[in-house]
Write an enzyme that holds these catalytic residues in place. Structure first.
Site, PDB file in Angstrom:
ATOM      1  N   TYR A 174      -0.594 -30.053  -1.341  1.00  0.00           N
ATOM      2  CA  TYR A 174      -1.551 -31.159  -1.205  1.00  0.00           C
ATOM      3  C   TYR A 174      -2.687 -30.951  -2.211  1.00  0.00           C
ATOM      4  O   TYR A 174      -3.050 -31.868  -2.954  1.00  0.00           O
ATOM      5  CB  TYR A 174      -2.080 -31.204   0.229  1.00  0.00           C
ATOM      6  CG  TYR A 174      -2.847 -32.465   0.561  1.00  0.00           C
ATOM      7  CD1 TYR A 174      -2.198 -33.682   0.740  1.00  0.00           C
ATOM      8  CD2 TYR A 174      -4.235 -32.452   0.703  1.00  0.00           C
ATOM      9  CE1 TYR A 174      -2.905 -34.842   1.054  1.00  0.00           C
ATOM     10  CE2 TYR A 174      -4.945 -33.592   1.019  1.00  0.00           C
ATOM     11  CZ  TYR A 174      -4.279 -34.790   1.194  1.00  0.00           C
ATOM     12  OH  TYR A 174      -4.988 -35.940   1.499  1.00  0.00           O
ATOM     13  N   ASN A 196      -4.027 -45.825  -3.553  1.00  0.00           N
ATOM     14  CA  ASN A 196      -4.425 -45.097  -2.348  1.00  0.00           C
ATOM     15  C   ASN A 196      -3.296 -44.414  -1.580  1.00  0.00           C
ATOM     16  O   ASN A 196      -3.522 -43.393  -0.923  1.00  0.00           O
ATOM     17  CB  ASN A 196      -5.168 -46.098  -1.437  1.00  0.00           C
ATOM     18  CG  ASN A 196      -5.347 -45.590  -0.033  1.00  0.00           C
ATOM     19  OD1 ASN A 196      -6.235 -44.774   0.243  1.00  0.00           O
ATOM     20  ND2 ASN A 196      -4.495 -46.054   0.887  1.00  0.00           N
ATOM     21  N   VAL A 218       5.733 -46.541  -3.657  1.00  0.00           N
ATOM     22  CA  VAL A 218       4.917 -46.137  -4.817  1.00  0.00           C
ATOM     23  C   VAL A 218       5.532 -44.984  -5.616  1.00  0.00           C
ATOM     24  O   VAL A 218       5.046 -44.656  -6.691  1.00  0.00           O
ATOM     25  CB  VAL A 218       3.473 -45.738  -4.411  1.00  0.00           C
ATOM     26  CG1 VAL A 218       2.697 -46.925  -3.877  1.00  0.00           C
ATOM     27  CG2 VAL A 218       3.460 -44.568  -3.423  1.00  0.00           C
ATOM     28  N   LYS A 257      -3.878 -33.355  -5.386  1.00  0.00           N
ATOM     29  CA  LYS A 257      -5.218 -33.949  -5.358  1.00  0.00           C
ATOM     30  C   LYS A 257      -6.077 -33.424  -6.513  1.00  0.00           C
ATOM     31  O   LYS A 257      -6.883 -34.167  -7.067  1.00  0.00           O
ATOM     32  CB  LYS A 257      -5.887 -33.718  -3.992  1.00  0.00           C
ATOM     33  CG  LYS A 257      -5.130 -34.382  -2.836  1.00  0.00           C
ATOM     34  CD  LYS A 257      -4.940 -35.895  -3.036  1.00  0.00           C
ATOM     35  CE  LYS A 257      -4.339 -36.588  -1.842  1.00  0.00           C
ATOM     36  NZ  LYS A 257      -4.198 -38.048  -2.019  1.00  0.00           N
TER      37      LYS A 257
HETATM   38  N1  LIG Z   1      -6.872 -38.974   6.437  1.00  0.00           N
HETATM   39  C1  LIG Z   1      -7.455 -37.988   5.782  1.00  0.00           C
HETATM   40  O1  LIG Z   1      -8.022 -37.062   6.387  1.00  0.00           O
HETATM   41  C2  LIG Z   1      -7.469 -37.990   4.287  1.00  0.00           C
HETATM   42  C3  LIG Z   1      -8.363 -37.125   3.642  1.00  0.00           C
HETATM   43  C4  LIG Z   1      -8.402 -37.103   2.261  1.00  0.00           C
HETATM   44  C5  LIG Z   1      -7.568 -37.928   1.544  1.00  0.00           C
HETATM   45  N2  LIG Z   1      -6.690 -38.757   2.187  1.00  0.00           N
HETATM   46  C6  LIG Z   1      -5.829 -39.595   1.367  1.00  0.00           C
HETATM   47  O2  LIG Z   1      -6.002 -40.942   1.729  1.00  0.00           O
HETATM   48  C7  LIG Z   1      -4.833 -41.684   1.330  1.00  0.00           C
HETATM   49  C8  LIG Z   1      -4.426 -42.580   2.476  1.00  0.00           C
HETATM   50  O3  LIG Z   1      -4.000 -41.772   3.552  1.00  0.00           O
HETATM   51  P1  LIG Z   1      -4.376 -42.062   5.068  1.00  0.00           P
HETATM   52  O4  LIG Z   1      -5.098 -40.872   5.564  1.00  0.00           O
HETATM   53  O5  LIG Z   1      -4.950 -43.397   5.202  1.00  0.00           O
HETATM   54  O6  LIG Z   1      -2.904 -41.971   5.706  1.00  0.00           O
HETATM   55  P2  LIG Z   1      -2.009 -43.079   6.442  1.00  0.00           P
HETATM   56  O7  LIG Z   1      -0.703 -42.412   6.650  1.00  0.00           O
HETATM   57  O8  LIG Z   1      -2.728 -43.605   7.625  1.00  0.00           O
HETATM   58  O9  LIG Z   1      -1.879 -44.220   5.341  1.00  0.00           O
HETATM   59  C9  LIG Z   1      -1.121 -44.015   4.173  1.00  0.00           C
HETATM   60  C10 LIG Z   1      -0.355 -45.279   3.845  1.00  0.00           C
HETATM   61  O10 LIG Z   1       0.412 -45.039   2.656  1.00  0.00           O
HETATM   62  C11 LIG Z   1       1.707 -45.576   2.859  1.00  0.00           C
HETATM   63  N3  LIG Z   1       2.688 -44.876   2.018  1.00  0.00           N
HETATM   64  C12 LIG Z   1       3.083 -43.586   2.111  1.00  0.00           C
HETATM   65  N4  LIG Z   1       4.065 -43.343   1.219  1.00  0.00           N
HETATM   66  C13 LIG Z   1       4.293 -44.513   0.567  1.00  0.00           C
HETATM   67  C14 LIG Z   1       5.194 -44.906  -0.452  1.00  0.00           C
HETATM   68  N5  LIG Z   1       6.083 -44.053  -0.984  1.00  0.00           N
HETATM   69  N6  LIG Z   1       5.132 -46.179  -0.901  1.00  0.00           N
HETATM   70  C15 LIG Z   1       4.261 -47.071  -0.371  1.00  0.00           C
HETATM   71  N7  LIG Z   1       3.402 -46.759   0.610  1.00  0.00           N
HETATM   72  C16 LIG Z   1       3.412 -45.490   1.069  1.00  0.00           C
HETATM   73  C17 LIG Z   1       1.998 -45.362   4.338  1.00  0.00           C
HETATM   74  O11 LIG Z   1       3.026 -46.202   4.811  1.00  0.00           O
HETATM   75  C18 LIG Z   1       0.647 -45.664   4.947  1.00  0.00           C
HETATM   76  O12 LIG Z   1       0.506 -47.028   5.254  1.00  0.00           O
HETATM   77  C19 LIG Z   1      -3.793 -40.638   0.945  1.00  0.00           C
HETATM   78  O13 LIG Z   1      -3.734 -40.550  -0.450  1.00  0.00           O
HETATM   79  C20 LIG Z   1      -4.348 -39.364   1.549  1.00  0.00           C
HETATM   80  O14 LIG Z   1      -3.914 -38.216   0.871  1.00  0.00           O
HETATM   81  C21 LIG Z   1      -6.629 -38.810   3.541  1.00  0.00           C
END
Ligand SMILES: NC(=O)c1ccc[n+]([C@@H]2O[C@H](COP(=O)([O-])OP(=O)(O)OC[C@H]3O[C@@H](n4cnc5c(N)ncnc54)[C@H](O)[C@@H]3O)[C@@H](O)[C@H]2O)c1
Length: 284
Positions: A156, A90, A64, A160
Site C-alpha cells: 500500500y 480516486n 480502472v 501511495k
Molecule cells: N479509507 C481510508 O482510510 C483511506 C485512507 C487513505 C487513502 N484512501 C484511499 O482513498 C481511495 C478511495 O478508497 P475508500 O477508502 O473510499 O474505499 P472504498 O472501498 O469505500 O471505495 C473505493 C471505490 O473504488 C472502487 N474500485 C476499486 N477497484 C476498482 C477498479 N478496479 N475499477 C473501478 N473502481 C474500483 C470500489 O468499487 C469502490 O467504490 C483509495 O485510493 C484509498 O486507497 C483511503
C-alpha cells in the site's frame, strides 16, 4: 477553481467511500457528475440516491486497471457533457501482508488498482483538459501512507508513495508549460469507508486463488483483521467532500486530514536530512 456550478466532475471509485462523498459534494455545488466504478450494485445504489437529489449525473461501469476503460470513461463523459473540469482520480484498494509472503497476484492487483489507475487517469484526461484550455483541476487520491511508512502494509505504501511522487512531478511539468490544469494530492489518514471490503469488488483477472496456502496463513488473517480495524475506527467521512472542495478552491496541492500524523512525517524527513536510520522502536 472557485466556480463549480454546471461544470463537470469525473470520479473514479465514486460508488463508495471517499469517491461517493466527493460526488455528493460536487452535486451539492451544482456540478454534473460522472461516476466510474467496478461495483455494479454500488452504481445502482447511487443512481437511486442521486436521482432523488435531482442531480445531473451518469454512471459508467469501468475497471480502472484497464487503460481502455479509462478511455471509455472519458468518451462517455465527453459524449454526454462535452467537457471535463475536475477529475477525481480516486479508486483504490488495500492489500495487507508481508511482501515475501504475498502471492504475485496480490502485488499486481494493488499496483494496477492504486498506481496504474492514476497513471491512466492522468494520461487520458490531461490531453482532454489541455485541448479544452479552461481552468481544470485533478485530485489524485493517495494517502498519508504516501508520506510516511509503517510496518503494516508495504505494498500500500509502495503505491501511495508512487502516487505522491507522480503527482508532484506532473504538477511541476504542468506548471513549467503554464498549463491551466491544477493538481492536488489527497493524503488522508484512516477514514470510515468500505475499503476493507475491497476484495468483494476485485476485477476477475486478479481473483483470489483460494488454493494458495497464503490465504490459510495467520499473516493473511491478521492483515484482514488489521485493515478492518483501522478503517472502521477511522475518521467519520462527513467532512471529507467539503474539505477537498475547499482545497480545490484554495489551489492547495497537499491535502491532509489527520494532524496526528504530522510528527511521523517530520520524523521521517528528519531521518533523511540528518542521515539517521529509521528505527521500529519509534512505533512502539
Ligand atoms: N479509507 C481510508 O482510510 C483511506 C485512507 C487513505 C487513502 N484512501 C484511499 O482513498 C481511495 C478511495 O478508497 P475508500 O477508502 O473510499 O474505499 P472504498 O472501498 O469505500 O471505495 C473505493 C471505490 O473504488 C472502487 N474500485 C476499486 N477497484 C476498482 C477498479 N478496479 N475499477 C473501478 N473502481 C474500483 C470500489 O468499487 C469502490 O467504490 C483509495 O485510493 C484509498 O486507497 C483511503
Amino acid at each position: 477553481m472557485k466556480e463549480f456550478k454546471d461544470k463537470v466532475a469525473v470520479v473514479t471509485g465514486g460508488a463508495n467511500g471517499i469517491g461517493h462523498a466527493l460526488a455528493q459534494e460536487a452535486i451539492k455545488r451544482g456540478m454534473k457528475v460522472v461516476i466510474g466504478d467496478i461495483d455494479r450494485n454500488g452504481l445502482e445504489r447511487i443512481e437511486k440516491e442521486f436521482k432523488e437529489m435531482d442531480a445531473d449525473f451518469m454512471v459508467s461501469y469501468i475497471d480502472v486497471t484497464e487503460y481502455s476503460d479509462m478511455e471509455k470513461l472519458a468518451k462517455n463523459t465527453l459524449d454526454r457533457y462535452g467537457r471535463v473540469d475536475i477529475l477525481f482520480n480516486n479508486a483504490g484498494v488495500v492489500v495487507p501482508g508481508p511482501i515475501w509472503d504475498l502471492p504475485l497476484n496480490e502485488i499486481n492487483y494493488i499496483m494496477y488498482s492504486n498506481l496504474f489507475s492514476i497513471v491512466y487517469g492522468l494520461k487520458v484526461f490531461i490531453p482532454i483538459m489541455e485541448r479544452q484550455d479552461t481552468d481544470c483541476h485533478i485530485v489524485n487520491t493517495a494517502s498519508v501512507a504516501g508520506l510516511l511508512s509503517s510496518p503494516g502494509m508495504p505494498t500500500y505504501h509502495m503505491t501511495k508513495f508512487g502516487n505522491v511522487g507522480l503527482s508532484e512531478a506532473v504538477n511541476f511539468q504542468l506548471q513549467e508549460r503554464g498549463s491551466k490544469i491544477k493538481i492536488s494530492v489527497f493524503c488522508p489518514g484512516f477514514i470510515q469507508t468500505d475499503l476493507h471490503h475491497c476484495d468483494e469488488r476485485r476485477p476477475e483477472k486478479f481473483k483470489i486463488d483460494w488454493n494458495d496456502p497464503y490465504y490459510q496463513s495467520d499473516e493473511y488473517k491478521e492483515g484482514l483483521k488489521r485493515a478492518h480495524y483501522v478503517i472502521t475506527t477511522g475518521m467519520p467521512i462527513d467532512s471529507i467532500g467539503m474539505s477537498v472542495f475547499q482545497a480545490i478552491e484554495d489551489e492547495q496541492f497537499y491535502i491532509l486530514t489527520h494532524p496526528q500524523y504530522l510528527p511521523v512525517i517530520e520524523w521521517r524527513t528528519k531521518n533523511i536530512l540528518e542521515g539517521k536510520n529509521p528505527d521500529i522502536s519509534f512505533f512502539k
